[in-house]
Design a protein around this motif. Structure first.
Motif, PDB file in Angstrom:
ATOM      1  N   THR A 153      33.493  18.830  53.867  1.00  0.00           N
ATOM      2  CA  THR A 153      34.607  19.349  54.666  1.00  0.00           C
ATOM      3  C   THR A 153      35.280  18.215  55.411  1.00  0.00           C
ATOM      4  OG1 THR A 153      33.461  21.454  54.972  1.00  0.00           O
ATOM      5  CG2 THR A 153      35.275  20.969  56.472  1.00  0.00           C
ATOM      6  N   ILE A 154      36.591  18.175  55.354  1.00  0.00           N
ATOM      7  CA  ILE A 154      37.393  17.186  56.070  1.00  0.00           C
ATOM      8  C   ILE A 154      38.333  17.955  56.979  1.00  0.00           C
ATOM      9  CG2 ILE A 154      38.974  15.230  55.859  1.00  0.00           C
ATOM     10  CD1 ILE A 154      37.941  14.916  52.961  1.00  0.00           C
ATOM     11  N   ASN A 155      38.017  17.983  58.261  1.00  0.00           N
ATOM     12  CA  ASN A 155      38.822  18.757  59.206  1.00  0.00           C
ATOM     13  C   ASN A 155      40.099  18.015  59.571  1.00  0.00           C
ATOM     14  OD1 ASN A 155      37.137  21.121  59.726  1.00  0.00           O
ATOM     15  ND2 ASN A 155      35.676  19.661  60.564  1.00  0.00           N
ATOM     16  N   GLN A 156      41.182  18.778  59.717  1.00  0.00           N
ATOM     17  CA  GLN A 156      42.461  18.255  60.173  1.00  0.00           C
ATOM     18  C   GLN A 156      42.839  18.973  61.459  1.00  0.00           C
ATOM     19  OE1 GLN A 156      44.600  19.276  56.531  1.00  0.00           O
ATOM     20  NE2 GLN A 156      44.377  17.182  55.752  1.00  0.00           N
ATOM     21  N   GLU A 157      43.999  18.704  61.994  1.00  0.00           N
ATOM     22  CA  GLU A 157      44.417  19.376  63.215  1.00  0.00           C
ATOM     23  C   GLU A 157      44.618  20.861  62.953  1.00  0.00           C
ATOM     24  OE1 GLU A 157      47.850  17.542  64.822  1.00  0.00           O
ATOM     25  OE2 GLU A 157      46.849  15.649  65.293  1.00  0.00           O
ATOM     26  N   GLY A 158      44.299  21.671  63.958  1.00  0.00           N
ATOM     27  CA  GLY A 158      44.465  23.113  63.821  1.00  0.00           C
ATOM     28  C   GLY A 158      43.494  23.848  64.714  1.00  0.00           C
ATOM     29  N   SER A 173      41.270  25.188  61.237  1.00  0.00           N
ATOM     30  CA  SER A 173      42.014  26.111  60.376  1.00  0.00           C
ATOM     31  C   SER A 173      42.776  25.351  59.297  1.00  0.00           C
ATOM     32  CB  SER A 173      42.985  26.948  61.215  1.00  0.00           C
ATOM     33  OG  SER A 173      43.893  26.108  61.917  1.00  0.00           O
ATOM     34  N   ASN A 174      43.117  24.116  59.565  1.00  0.00           N
ATOM     35  CA  ASN A 174      43.705  23.240  58.551  1.00  0.00           C
ATOM     36  C   ASN A 174      42.627  22.241  58.143  1.00  0.00           C
ATOM     37  OD1 ASN A 174      46.131  24.544  59.081  1.00  0.00           O
ATOM     38  ND2 ASN A 174      46.774  22.994  60.566  1.00  0.00           N
ATOM     39  N   TYR A 200      43.664  24.054  52.731  1.00  0.00           N
ATOM     40  CA  TYR A 200      44.048  25.204  53.543  1.00  0.00           C
ATOM     41  C   TYR A 200      44.956  24.718  54.657  1.00  0.00           C
ATOM     42  CZ  TYR A 200      43.505  29.359  56.491  1.00  0.00           C
ATOM     43  OH  TYR A 200      43.740  30.481  57.255  1.00  0.00           O
ATOM     44  N   LEU A 201      46.173  25.237  54.693  1.00  0.00           N
ATOM     45  CA  LEU A 201      47.171  24.794  55.654  1.00  0.00           C
ATOM     46  C   LEU A 201      47.967  25.997  56.126  1.00  0.00           C
ATOM     47  CD1 LEU A 201      48.410  22.252  57.012  1.00  0.00           C
ATOM     48  CD2 LEU A 201      50.041  22.181  55.117  1.00  0.00           C
ATOM     49  N   GLY A 202      47.689  26.440  57.376  1.00  0.00           N
ATOM     50  CA  GLY A 202      48.353  27.626  57.883  1.00  0.00           C
ATOM     51  C   GLY A 202      47.969  28.838  57.047  1.00  0.00           C
ATOM     52  N   ASN A 203      48.972  29.562  56.565  1.00  0.00           N
ATOM     53  CA  ASN A 203      48.723  30.735  55.734  1.00  0.00           C
ATOM     54  C   ASN A 203      48.641  30.419  54.246  1.00  0.00           C
ATOM     55  OD1 ASN A 203      48.718  32.471  57.961  1.00  0.00           O
ATOM     56  ND2 ASN A 203      50.933  32.746  57.878  1.00  0.00           N
ATOM     57  N   TRP A 204      48.723  29.139  53.907  1.00  0.00           N
ATOM     58  CA  TRP A 204      48.736  28.736  52.512  1.00  0.00           C
ATOM     59  C   TRP A 204      47.398  28.134  52.108  1.00  0.00           C
ATOM     60  CZ3 TRP A 204      52.766  29.669  49.204  1.00  0.00           C
ATOM     61  CH2 TRP A 204      53.977  30.059  49.795  1.00  0.00           C
ATOM     62  N   VAL A 205      47.016  28.383  50.854  1.00  0.00           N
ATOM     63  CA  VAL A 205      45.837  27.747  50.272  1.00  0.00           C
ATOM     64  C   VAL A 205      46.218  27.254  48.884  1.00  0.00           C
ATOM     65  CG1 VAL A 205      43.400  27.960  49.697  1.00  0.00           C
ATOM     66  CG2 VAL A 205      44.384  29.450  51.448  1.00  0.00           C
ATOM     67  N   MET A 206      45.884  26.010  48.595  1.00  0.00           N
ATOM     68  CA  MET A 206      46.098  25.452  47.256  1.00  0.00           C
ATOM     69  C   MET A 206      44.766  25.005  46.699  1.00  0.00           C
ATOM     70  SD  MET A 206      49.654  23.493  48.050  1.00  0.00           S
ATOM     71  CE  MET A 206      49.282  23.471  49.811  1.00  0.00           C
TER      72      MET A 206
END
Length: 467
Positions: free
Chosen positions: A149-154, A172-173, A230-236
């Motif tokens: 897991t690589i956490n980003q801001e959120g 969350s991001n 995972y970024l906001g409401n989007w997942v790729m």
């Protein structure tokens, strides 16, 4: 050698791609209803290292009576009264070897006898049946993977203790990579209502898109590298998985740059009136040595070939197989939700790993028993339609036999093609804590896409326990 290949892939892809795994509701193909059991902790630490342990066992018994059949072929569903069963047991071990690095191992045991040696249907009736090939119990590794897991801001999100997830606070991001042995369906085509045949719908067409020929061995698992962003409401999501050495085979081909299954998925999560829903689009591209149906049909006609002779003899070169689908689900109340899936594959080549379908659509609903004061009980109702491409139909009607289906009996009995239609309903009752018993009914019209046979009514009993 296997770990070397996985490590090489990680090093090659990490600088260029950012993905994440456990996004939103989570992607593992493990649906859980377990509650803590006093005196049986499932999470703790060893030498200061967080660990967890979960388990499940499931028994499914299925039966049907005689059904109409004017003729049968080599790979037809037996038209006489039949019984099938599967039993499985799985342990889910996990350990956090670094603050954002987890390892998981799932040993599994399965036994069972499927209907007609797993032949005669596109949408098979038991998602566990693909793993069972005899009454004698078989032990094997289902999953053995690393998750980074690589956490980003959120915002901070707490992932609760469950199978293949040690309690973890993440952003969350975030970005998460998964490498090792797992199922493609652990990452892709997640569904709240139709996903796990151990506790939800049993039919293969409700585990995922039936026409999604995802890379796997004969038990449904593979090795590879996958990830999500995972970024906001989007997942790729994206992954590359090992393909089997031969179609639907047990052994995998470790030449991952020559034979593989690639997939990419984009998901948009949303809320309507504070009720969750989502829409996702998934596409795949497989590459391995496969037979083309046009070549196999020509071989049957030219050589009056019998059985699988044609499809085996024209399987000589690498082929590309592609497909695309859409999945949508929406909670209508806190206790009721609906879903729908639709998928199409190009249909030029034989099945690589899953089942015999080139297009599929399914819709359904899931709910719990709150309104009748049984909140832990669950109900599901679904309908699906599965179809074949013109290339696969022509091969079967010419007298060809493929891996799972082939009703051809004689030249005077031409297969009467019609889409396979299946209705499924189940009810699960929680009998004691963490143990459920359920009934399932499936009504199958045109089994194996042949209107000259069926319909078939299948009644199932299930008992499932977990901790």
């Amino acid at each position: 050698m296997r770990l070397f290949i996985i490590s090489t892939l990680l090093l090659a892809i990490l600088p260029n791609i950012a993905f994440a795994q456990k996004a939103g509701s989570g992607a593992d193909q493990i649906e859980t209803f377990a509650e803590p059991i006093a005196g049986l902790p499932t999470e703790g630490s060893i030498w200061g290292m967080p660990v967890n342990l979960h388990g499940q066992t499931t028994y499914i018994n299925q039966r049907y009576n005689n059904f109409t059949s004017s003729y049968s072929g080599q790979n037809s569903l037996d038209s006489l009264k039949s019984m099938s069963y599967t039993w499985s047991g799985t342990l889910f071990f996990g350990a956090r070897i670094a603050p954002n690095t987890d390892v998981y191992f799932n040993p599994e045991v399965v036994s069972g006898v499927p209907f007609s040696d797993l032949a005669g249907l596109g949408g098979f009736t038991n998602g566990e049946a693909t793993k069972a090939n005899g009454a004698q119990a078989k032990f094997y590794s289902a999953r053995a993977f690393v998750r980074q897991t690589i956490n980003q801001e959120g915002e901070k999100v707490v992932l609760e203790n469950e199978a293949n997830q040690i309690t973890q606070t993440v952003s969350s991001n975030r970005v998460v990579l998964t490498g090792g042995q797992f199922s493609t369906l652990d990452i892709f085509d997640d569904s709240r209502y139709a996903k796990d045949p151990r506790v939800q719908f049993m039919n293969w067409g409700n585990m995922t898109y039936l026409a999604y020929d995802y890379a796997a061995d004969a038990r449904g698992y593979s090795w590879g590298l996958a990830g999500e962003w995972y970024l906001g409401n989007w997942v790729m999501r994206a992954s590359r998985m090992l393909a089997p050495k031969t179609p639907n085979g047990r052994d995998l081909n470790w030449q991952i740059f020559n034979a593989y299954g690639d997939q990419i998925e984009v998901e948009r999560q949303h809320n309507i009136g504070e009720l969750p829903g989502k829409v996702s689009v998934l596409g795949y591209r497989n590459r391995m040595i496969l037979a083309r149906f046009q070549d196999a049909t020509n071989y049957v006609i030219a050589n009056n070939a019998q059985g699988t002779q044609a499809i085996n003899n024209v399987r000589s070169s690498n082929q590309i197989k592609t497909g695309i689908g859409i999945n949508a689900e929406q909670a209508l109340t806190k206790n009721l939700g609906i879903y729908g899936r639709a998928f199409t594959s190009d249909g030029h080549t034989e099945t690589m790993s899953f089942t015999e379908a080139d297009n599929s659509i399914s819709v359904g609903l899931g709910m719990n028993g709150t309104s009748w004061k049984r909140p832990d009980d669950t109900v599901g109702i679904s309908m699906m339609q599965n179809g074949l491409s013109s290339y696969r139909r022509a091969y079967l009607q010419a007298g060809g036999i493929s891996y799972f289906i082939g009703d051809y009996a004689s030249r005077s009995q031409t297969i009467s093609y019609n889409p396979e239609r299946i209705g499924e309903v189940y009810y699960n009752a929680t009998v004691i804590k963490n143990v459920l018993a359920g009934l399932n009914f499936q009504h199958i019209i045109n089994p194996a896409y042949n209107s000259a046979r069926g319909p078939v009514n299948i009644l199932s009993f299930r008992i499932h326990a977990e901790f």
